[in-house]
Design an enzyme around this catalytic site. Structure first.
Site, PDB file in Angstrom:
ATOM      1  CG  ASP A  67      11.097  57.893  55.950  1.00  0.00           C
ATOM      2  OD1 ASP A  67      11.987  58.160  55.642  1.00  0.00           O
ATOM      3  OD2 ASP A  67      10.376  56.550  55.408  1.00  0.00           O
ATOM      4  CG  ASN A 136       7.924  45.339  52.895  1.00  0.00           C
ATOM      5  OD1 ASN A 136       7.969  46.578  52.281  1.00  0.00           O
ATOM      6  ND2 ASN A 136       7.501  45.461  54.134  1.00  0.00           N
ATOM      7  CG  HIS A 138       8.231  50.064  52.953  1.00  0.00           C
ATOM      8  ND1 HIS A 138       9.296  49.356  53.864  1.00  0.00           N
ATOM      9  CD2 HIS A 138       9.345  50.551  52.244  1.00  0.00           C
ATOM     10  CE1 HIS A 138      10.383  49.552  53.795  1.00  0.00           C
ATOM     11  NE2 HIS A 138      10.492  50.465  52.844  1.00  0.00           N
ATOM     12  CD  GLU A 143       7.332  48.346  56.882  1.00  0.00           C
ATOM     13  OE1 GLU A 143       7.341  47.605  55.789  1.00  0.00           O
ATOM     14  OE2 GLU A 143       8.719  48.337  57.455  1.00  0.00           O
TER      15      GLU A 143
END
Ligand code: F6R
Length: 256
Positions: A67, A136, A138, A143
């Site tokens: 990314d 979380n 990801h 996400e």
């Protein structure tokens, strides 16, 4: 999933380095999927040491990063281009033309995303994909709520991710709100093996749900349960919510 629980961050980095270095030696033209963030820094240092000692050669290795932030120039000090240059690329003999990071500074990001997936496919896919995990759940910047059926795409970062990543920026407002990331489909379809690394108490719940929880878009890493070859190296604070059985199995698998 093969789960390996280790004592601390140093052991996590060494284990990840020894597993991957063996494979790089066996397949000098290996294609590696690379992550950024805090977690793989120790692994990259181990690789650099091995390279300096003459025991690891990157001259034919090819890499694809997961990314990049949208809108940061490659030379921006917090871009993932800069991170990779500083922490790995400039310190080993990887050839620049063999390294790939989404170019999220260009105007036509849709085209960037499409071409990135095409390049990965043209390289024959990824032999080992290194992943971290967000608190979380990801993976990459996929996400919670991300459609698992999409390839490389532009994402809106979750507020918690922006907060977590603000530690690298002078001010919270400087953290980009968007990124280009390999999609869950890109990761699941193109990676022959996945090596996920996790350390720190704040990852414990995400690690537990990734391994024991339902497979759901609420925790993107849970899709890895569907991949045939995933190894998770997890430091004991991040592993403390795992079942005794899972940890016992891990010990049996590592043979330690
Ligand atoms: C980084 C990436 C992210 C990180 C994750 C964990 O390229 O794709 O998914 O792996 O945010 O970050 P750290 O390691 O900083 O806790």
């Amino acid at each position: 999933m093969r789960v390996i629980v280790v004592e601390d961050y140093a052991a996590l980095s060494q284990k990840a380095a020894s597993l991957t270095a063996d494979q790089i030696r066996q397949n000098p033209r290996i294609v590696l999927g690379l992550a950024t963030g805090s977690t793989p820094l120790g692994l990259y240092q181990e690789w650099v040491e091995m390279y300096k000692q003459g025991t690891l050669d990157f001259s034919r290795v090819r890499t694809f990063n997961l990314d990049e932030y949208v809108g940061l120039a490659p030379e921006h000090e917090q871009s993932y281009h800069t991170y990779m240059q500083q922490n790995l690329f400039s310190q080993v003999n990887l050839r620049p033309e063999h390294t790939h990071i989404p170019s999220a500074y260009q105007a036509d990001l849709t085209q960037v995303c499409k071409e990135y997936d095409e390049r990965i496919e043209a390289a024959g896919g990824i032999d080992i994909q290194i992943l971290g995990i967000g608190a979380n759940g990801h993976i990459g910047f996929n996400e919670p709520g991300t459609d698992p059926g999409i390839g490389t795409h532009i994402v809106q970062l979750a507020e918690t991710t922006i907060q977590a990543n603000s530690r690298f920026f002078a001010r919270l407002e400087e953290v980009p709100g968007q990124a280009v990331t390999m999609g869950i489909r890109t990761i699941m379809k193109n990676s022959r093996q996945i090596l996920l690394l996790a350390y720190g108490e704040e990852k414990a719940e995400a690690v537990r749900r990734m391994i024991h929880g339902d497979i759901s878009a609420n925790l993107p890493a849970s899709y890895l349960q569907l991949h045939p070859s995933v190894t998770v190296i997890v430091e004991k604070k991040a592993a403390h919510l795992l079942d005794e059985i899972a940890c016992g199995t891990a010990d049996a698998l590592t043979g330690r």
